[in-house]
Design an enzyme around this catalytic site. Sequence first.
Site, PDB file in Angstrom:
ATOM      1  NE  ARG A 124      32.525  42.662  44.176  1.00 22.40           N
ATOM      2  CZ  ARG A 124      33.143  41.514  44.127  1.00 22.40           C
ATOM      3  NH1 ARG A 124      33.891  40.964  44.899  1.00 22.40           N
ATOM      4  NH2 ARG A 124      32.391  40.817  43.203  1.00 22.40           N
ATOM      5  N   PRO A 167      42.129  42.469  40.740  1.00 23.61           N
ATOM      6  CG  PRO A 167      42.125  44.783  40.614  1.00 23.61           C
ATOM      7  CD  PRO A 167      41.150  43.521  41.019  1.00 23.61           C
ATOM      8  CD  GLU A 168      45.796  38.010  43.112  1.00 24.46           C
ATOM      9  OE1 GLU A 168      47.072  37.180  42.990  1.00 24.46           O
ATOM     10  OE2 GLU A 168      44.868  37.303  43.301  1.00 24.46           O
TER      11      GLU A 168
END
Length: 302
Positions: free
Chosen positions: A122, A2-3
């Site tokens: 993660r 995600p950006e």
Amino acid sequence: MPELPEVEVVRRGLEKQLLGAKIKEVEVFFPGSLRGQDIKRFCAALEGWTITAAVRRGKFLWLLGEDREGQQTLYSLVIHLGMSGQLLINQPQIELSHKNQGHLRVRLTMEDDRTVNFVDQRTFGRMVVEPLVETRDKKPGGLGAGSHLVPRNVELNVARDALDPNVDLEKISSTVRKRKSSIKHSLLDQKLVSGIGNIYADETLFASGINPGQRADSLSEAQIQELFKTAGAIMKTAIKHGGTSFDELYVDTSGNPGYFEQELKVYGRGGESCKTCGTTLEKLQQSGRTATYCPQCQPLQD
DNA sequence: ACCAACCCCTGGCGGC
DNA sequence: TGCCGCCAGGGGTTGG
């Protein structure tokens, strides 16, 4: 991963589905997501809270809320999705898939029994209760609320993003103009302009015909301003496509992927041919990240 | 002030 | 077929 565009799609999902909803219960399954906060205090701050806004600056997202007496609280819930964070809103009685269940870190259960599930494979993502402070320029703190209140850690560490109407590109370009490091390093600098990550940095440089290793001080202020405008334009288009789901770890609040991956010109295409000129795309290490570029379309300039 | 290096973490992949 | 080691990524911290 995600950006800004992916986080914006998530923000819109939260805004659409959670405004006015009241949190009944908070469960923490992985304390690491809280980054050292006391679990009991975290839960107590949020239980009974009514969500009043979902706001974003760069890749940071936060919720504003009211306490049981209807008073706006002076703290917010800051969420960063990291590499693999997802916020999945489920209807009552709907369970997560087996795979997502294994990565469930924090769950908010609302009064109407819907759940907001923070799933993060993660574990680079985080959820933090953070006090609100006024923005230095007294302008709105981010997209999604008129308020000029902003979480303290955001105000300290995260600059306005490329799509923020109050971003000061003139000031930014004069700063970048003096830097000896690569232009890509500046594009990724969240304290300068936030929201751009490796995907959109590589795409922006390709669209601008600039080599990722080009020194920042070799460009003009006009070129630098144009570069950030291009980044904004690409990210705007990406939002329309629902974001980029490169490794299938990014989905919206309903679990749906985005489709901007199909539009990517260079990111993740090292060794493949340039869509413009057919030259084989190259990779190089830059600021600890892989930069993918076309040596023909993006030559180093002196 | 600026910048590079390192750490956090898991799953997917290539090599053997 | 399985196992090992490497890589991907953003942000926070540390040390230069």
